[in-house]
Design a protein around this motif. Structure first.
Motif, mmCIF file in Angstrom:
data_model
loop_
_atom_site.group_PDB
_atom_site.id
_atom_site.type_symbol
_atom_site.label_atom_id
_atom_site.label_comp_id
_atom_site.label_asym_id
_atom_site.label_seq_id
_atom_site.Cartn_x
_atom_site.Cartn_y
_atom_site.Cartn_z
ATOM 1 N N GLY B 153 0.711 -1.224 0.069
ATOM 2 C CA GLY B 153 0.085 -0.088 -0.100
ATOM 3 C C GLY B 153 0.903 1.310 -0.129
ATOM 4 N N ARG B 154 2.243 1.153 -0.189
ATOM 5 C CA ARG B 154 3.127 2.225 -0.418
ATOM 6 C C ARG B 154 2.917 3.098 -1.583
ATOM 7 N NH1 ARG B 154 8.847 0.358 1.674
ATOM 8 N NH2 ARG B 154 8.596 -1.028 0.013
ATOM 9 N N GLU B 155 2.799 4.542 -1.700
ATOM 10 C CA GLU B 155 2.623 5.094 -2.780
ATOM 11 C C GLU B 155 4.154 5.723 -3.147
ATOM 12 O OE1 GLU B 155 -1.818 6.643 -1.962
ATOM 13 O OE2 GLU B 155 -0.260 8.200 -2.701
ATOM 14 N N PHE B 156 4.469 5.782 -4.515
ATOM 15 C CA PHE B 156 5.513 6.406 -5.083
ATOM 16 C C PHE B 156 4.959 7.460 -6.244
ATOM 17 C CE2 PHE B 156 7.957 3.399 -2.646
ATOM 18 C CZ PHE B 156 7.394 2.109 -2.645
ATOM 19 N N SER B 157 5.587 8.708 -5.952
ATOM 20 C CA SER B 157 5.338 9.604 -6.486
ATOM 21 C C SER B 157 6.352 10.061 -7.628
ATOM 22 C CB SER B 157 4.958 10.792 -5.978
ATOM 23 O OG SER B 157 5.803 11.349 -5.194
ATOM 24 N N GLU B 158 6.119 11.020 -8.366
ATOM 25 C CA GLU B 158 7.291 11.260 -9.393
ATOM 26 C C GLU B 158 8.644 12.038 -8.612
ATOM 27 O OE1 GLU B 158 5.039 14.544 -11.835
ATOM 28 O OE2 GLU B 158 6.899 15.584 -11.466
ATOM 29 N N PRO B 159 9.678 11.432 -8.933
ATOM 30 C CA PRO B 159 10.824 12.016 -8.428
ATOM 31 C C PRO B 159 11.419 13.278 -8.987
ATOM 32 C CG PRO B 159 11.735 10.073 -9.831
ATOM 33 C CD PRO B 159 10.180 10.311 -9.906
ATOM 34 N N GLU B 184 11.127 6.299 -8.818
ATOM 35 C CA GLU B 184 12.110 5.700 -8.136
ATOM 36 C C GLU B 184 11.570 4.891 -6.846
ATOM 37 O OE1 GLU B 184 14.784 8.645 -7.010
ATOM 38 O OE2 GLU B 184 16.474 7.164 -6.880
ATOM 39 N N VAL B 185 11.949 3.955 -6.632
ATOM 40 C CA VAL B 185 11.381 2.992 -5.462
ATOM 41 C C VAL B 185 12.390 2.022 -4.911
ATOM 42 C CG1 VAL B 185 9.116 2.480 -7.077
ATOM 43 C CG2 VAL B 185 11.125 0.765 -7.154
ATOM 44 N N PRO B 186 11.905 1.800 -3.610
ATOM 45 C CA PRO B 186 13.177 0.838 -2.818
ATOM 46 C C PRO B 186 13.375 -0.418 -3.575
ATOM 47 C CG PRO B 186 11.357 0.880 -1.781
ATOM 48 C CD PRO B 186 10.814 1.816 -2.708
#
Lengths: 211, 236
Positions: B153-159, B184-186
């Protein structure tokens, strides 16, 4: 006119104070504030901040932080400086522990400059640059570990000291009071502080020299 | 005339008899008082069981019910945010899906630890580039938010700091354009889904978002970003 036998406040009080055992029990109620004070319940609300060492991981709620060093520079590529101003920066490693990206310059209460460093903005960083790209961090993505330089503009620190104390506030993921459904990292009463040693500004964030 | 007079007389007779009954009621009341006084003195001696009128019990019960109803409403309100009109539309790759005023076609995604953006940048996590095309249904518009969502459920937005090539772009009515979006994600992220939000969801307004699970290819080469380009009619 109340009827005899009706329950009035006077009747209740008479009932409670009717016998000696009841009077003793009632007087113990008056001792409750004394007991609370003895246990320390009326102490000050904010606990004192805890010291951490540079180079160790600190959990501040929003981030896992490894504080490294601080630097003072006039050639950081992050905007323009007024006459007499210089950049003071803190090199830290941060990892967002939350579930949503954190905008580090907009709504993040974690990092604060010491109050004795003159700063005409807010105590939170003016800008945050990534050391690997030299560009603005923007939003810290969840789970990604960044090496960053937190930057403030200051008119002081002409003769930089050997150590600078950075404050890191503990924050909690709290729901907005005004509108339901939104959460934000809000500073709690807890805080950490770290004495950062003086170091060099990373070369990647400095302005390029004109040839 | 006579009829009414007799009725009136009856009325008076009725009321008089009722009045007599009232007076009888009063005597009953005095009986209550005498009985309650004796019971009350008994209650005081016994130390418990004070006699309360039935009316007070009813009032106390209604008050408790009102407080309980309020507490239940608070609990429901806190735990179940009224969002009955927020819809998550599920879609698939390689198909045209319409969400609100957008028509979307997701081609796929690729991940790598390196990105070629003037120079080669190595991410502390991983870069993901999503290849997709979209058009609108009515007017030129840009989606307000496009994020990646992982299983947790984590969200990643534009770097930030990677130029404008990996950002959302405006598209026209039935005018499809294809481009790439950078995230960009872990490194330990699991399955990812793309969520396209024509408008940023607001708790007070109806909203519709599109969620498309992605099949992500792992690239050993650095990823590149394509600038958005308009497609010929019928192309996706």
């Amino acid at each position: 006119m109340t009827e005899p036998g009706a329950i009035t406040a006077r009747a209740m009080l008479a009932f409670l104070l009717a016998t000696w055992p009841r009077r003793v029990v009632l007087s113990l109620v008056l001792l409750v504030p004394v007991v609370v004070a003895a246990v320390g319940g009326f102490g000050p609300a904010d606990p004192p901040p805890r010291e951490v060492e540079p180079g160790t991981v600190t959990d501040t709620g929003a981030y896992r932080v490894v504080p490294r060093s601080f630097f003072v520079s006039e050639t950081v590529d992050a905007g323009s400086l007024e006459e007499g101003e210089r950049w003071v920066g803190a090199r830290v490693q941060i990892t967002n522990q939350g579930t949503q990206p954190i905008s580090v310059t907009f709504d993040d209460p974690t990092f604060e400059l010491p109050a004795d460093v003159p700063n005409d903005g807010s105590p939170n960083p003016y800008e945050v640059l990534r050391v690997d790209t030299g560009a603005r961090l923007g939003s810290a993505q969840p789970g990604v570990t960044y090496e960053v330089a937190l930057l403030w503009r200051t008119t002081g620190l002409q003769d930089p000291p050997a150590e600078l104390t950075l404050t890191m506030n503990q924050s909690a993921w709290t729901e907005w009071n005004i509108e339901a459904g939104y959460h934000t990292w809000r500073a709690t009463a807890d805080a950490f502080y770290v004495h950062l040693p003086r170091g060099e500004a990373p070369a990647s964030i400095l302005e390029e020299e004109d040839e | 005339m006579s009829g009414s007079t007799s009725e009136g007389a009856q009325d008076r007779t009725g009321s008089t008899s009722e009045g007599a009954q009232d007076r009888t009621g009063t005597s009953e009341g005095s009986q209550d008082r005498s009985s309650s006084t004796s019971e009350q003195s008994q209650g005081r001696r016994a130390g418990e069981g004070v006699h309360v009128r039935r009316g007070r019990w009813a009032a106390a019960a209604m008050l408790a019910a009102a407080v309980a109803a309020g507490a239940a409403a608070n609990a429901i309100d806190a735990n179940f945010l009224a969002s009955g009109w927020h819809t998550v539309q599920r879609g698939e790759e390689a198909s045209d899906i319409t969400v609100d005023n957008f028509q979307v076609h997701v081609h796929g995604a690729a991940t790598s630890t390196q990105l070629e953006d003037l120079e080669v940048v190595t991410s502390p996590g991983a870069f993901v580039v999503v290849d997709l095309s979209y058009a609108t249904t009515d007017a030129w518009d840009t989606p307000e938010e496009v994020v990646l969502i992982d299983e947790a459920g984590r969200e990643f937005s534009e770097p930030s700091g990677f130029g404008s090539a990996g950002r959302v772009w405006p598209a026209g009515p039935d005018i499809w354009s294809r481009g790439s979006l950078l995230f960009e994600v872990p490194a330990d992220v699991g399955d990812l889904a793309l969520e396209l939000r024509p408008q940023t969801p607001d708790a007070r307004l109806p909203s519709r978002v599109l969620r498309v699970p992605l099949t992500v290819r792992t690239n050993s080469e650095p990823l590149t970003l394509e600038r958005p380009s308009v497609l010929a009619e019928g192309d996706r």
